[in-house]
Scaffold this motif. Sequence first.
Motif, PDB file in Angstrom:
ATOM      1  N   ASN A   8      46.637  32.521  50.387  1.00 21.61           N
ATOM      2  CA  ASN A   8      47.434  33.746  50.334  1.00 21.61           C
ATOM      3  C   ASN A   8      48.744  33.405  51.048  1.00 21.61           C
ATOM      4  O   ASN A   8      48.772  33.233  52.265  1.00 21.61           O
ATOM      5  CB  ASN A   8      46.712  34.899  51.047  1.00 21.61           C
ATOM      6  CG  ASN A   8      47.544  36.168  51.090  1.00 21.61           C
ATOM      7  OD1 ASN A   8      48.764  36.137  51.271  1.00 21.61           O
ATOM      8  ND2 ASN A   8      46.897  37.309  50.952  1.00 21.61           N
ATOM      9  N   GLN A  46      42.473  35.715  38.645  1.00 20.83           N
ATOM     10  CA  GLN A  46      42.322  36.503  37.420  1.00 20.83           C
ATOM     11  C   GLN A  46      42.554  35.659  36.162  1.00 20.83           C
ATOM     12  O   GLN A  46      42.053  35.996  35.087  1.00 20.83           O
ATOM     13  CB  GLN A  46      43.279  37.701  37.427  1.00 20.83           C
ATOM     14  CG  GLN A  46      42.839  38.848  38.319  1.00 20.83           C
ATOM     15  CD  GLN A  46      43.133  38.606  39.797  1.00 20.83           C
ATOM     16  OE1 GLN A  46      43.737  37.603  40.163  1.00 20.83           O
ATOM     17  NE2 GLN A  46      42.675  39.520  40.647  1.00 20.83           N
ATOM     18  N   CYS A  47      43.319  34.568  36.292  1.00 10.85           N
ATOM     19  CA  CYS A  47      43.529  33.685  35.136  1.00 10.85           C
ATOM     20  C   CYS A  47      42.225  33.012  34.726  1.00 10.85           C
ATOM     21  O   CYS A  47      42.080  32.578  33.579  1.00 10.85           O
ATOM     22  CB  CYS A  47      44.580  32.624  35.459  1.00 10.85           C
ATOM     23  SG  CYS A  47      46.233  33.315  35.615  1.00 10.85           S
ATOM     24  N   PRO A 107      51.969  28.712  42.230  1.00 17.08           N
ATOM     25  CA  PRO A 107      51.276  29.950  41.866  1.00 17.08           C
ATOM     26  C   PRO A 107      49.928  29.714  41.187  1.00 17.08           C
ATOM     27  O   PRO A 107      49.773  28.807  40.373  1.00 17.08           O
ATOM     28  CB  PRO A 107      52.257  30.625  40.910  1.00 17.08           C
ATOM     29  CG  PRO A 107      53.599  30.135  41.344  1.00 17.08           C
ATOM     30  CD  PRO A 107      53.371  28.715  41.774  1.00 17.08           C
ATOM     31  N   GLU A 119      41.768  39.476  33.547  1.00 17.21           N
ATOM     32  CA  GLU A 119      42.759  40.345  34.208  1.00 17.21           C
ATOM     33  C   GLU A 119      42.132  41.573  34.863  1.00 17.21           C
ATOM     34  O   GLU A 119      42.675  42.117  35.812  1.00 17.21           O
ATOM     35  CB  GLU A 119      43.846  40.764  33.213  1.00 17.21           C
ATOM     36  CG  GLU A 119      44.783  39.632  32.821  1.00 17.21           C
ATOM     37  CD  GLU A 119      45.508  39.014  34.016  1.00 17.21           C
ATOM     38  OE1 GLU A 119      45.868  39.739  34.963  1.00 17.21           O
ATOM     39  OE2 GLU A 119      45.693  37.782  34.010  1.00 17.21           O
ATOM     40  N   ARG A 155      46.332  32.318  40.171  1.00 16.53           N
ATOM     41  CA  ARG A 155      45.652  33.621  40.242  1.00 16.53           C
ATOM     42  C   ARG A 155      44.211  33.462  39.783  1.00 16.53           C
ATOM     43  O   ARG A 155      43.946  32.887  38.726  1.00 16.53           O
ATOM     44  CB  ARG A 155      46.366  34.644  39.353  1.00 16.53           C
ATOM     45  CG  ARG A 155      47.784  34.956  39.817  1.00 16.53           C
ATOM     46  CD  ARG A 155      48.511  35.889  38.847  1.00 16.53           C
ATOM     47  NE  ARG A 155      47.878  37.184  38.755  1.00 16.53           N
ATOM     48  CZ  ARG A 155      47.270  37.664  37.658  1.00 16.53           C
ATOM     49  NH1 ARG A 155      47.208  36.956  36.552  1.00 16.53           N
ATOM     50  NH2 ARG A 155      46.723  38.849  37.672  1.00 16.53           N
ATOM     51  N   ASP A 202      47.190  33.620  45.950  1.00 22.40           N
ATOM     52  CA  ASP A 202      48.288  33.590  44.977  1.00 22.40           C
ATOM     53  C   ASP A 202      48.862  32.178  44.773  1.00 22.40           C
ATOM     54  O   ASP A 202      49.737  31.974  43.943  1.00 22.40           O
ATOM     55  CB  ASP A 202      49.402  34.571  45.356  1.00 22.40           C
ATOM     56  CG  ASP A 202      50.052  34.266  46.697  1.00 22.40           C
ATOM     57  OD1 ASP A 202      49.558  33.377  47.432  1.00 22.40           O
ATOM     58  OD2 ASP A 202      51.054  34.916  47.028  1.00 22.40           O
TER      59      ASP A 202
END
Length: 196
Positions: free
Chosen positions: A68, A177-178, A173, A182, A175, A130
Amino acid sequence: MEFSINQTWDSSLVDHDAVKIRFSPGDGGMKMEVCAPYFNDPPAPPGPPGQPFPGLWDYEVVESFFLNSHSEKYLEVEVCPHGQHLILLLNGKHNAFMQQLPLSFVATITGNMWKGEGLIPWSYFPPGVDKMNSYAIHGSGSGRSYEALYPIPKEDLQQGQGPDFHRLEYFQPFRLQCIMGEEWVQPESDLWKNTV
């Protein structure tokens, strides 16, 4: 999601097949798979396979960091071809507040390649990941090689500088979620609740 480590920490190309790291959804966490050249240098750590091993970074190892970037809280996952692993939770650069956590991890060596697979529990990830970076290390003495997915650019190198995998400003970067979709929401973790 697959990544290939094909540069040294200081942005030179490696002289062997790239280390490949693949992340995918797992049961209660994120699956991490490694496929890498096996150098057998240095020899295996003197600890049982499947168990945490302190100082694993001194051996042949592949590492992934999940950050983070706002809070500088991050997770470090280290795995090696002989089956040992090391998990560190860090609150600020180089500041590990928890380590040697358990990890379901198995590794197999076949000829001059090794493969490993582990399941990183969601509770180990800091909230709001992130950015990330991954690394590979092998060799002994002056032949030790430090490799990075996102290395330090040549124009940023300082004279006499050595490898430091905690240069968080060079992480890129990333995520969760990738990988998870999502709509996925990262579960809260008690391990990180009391860190300020």
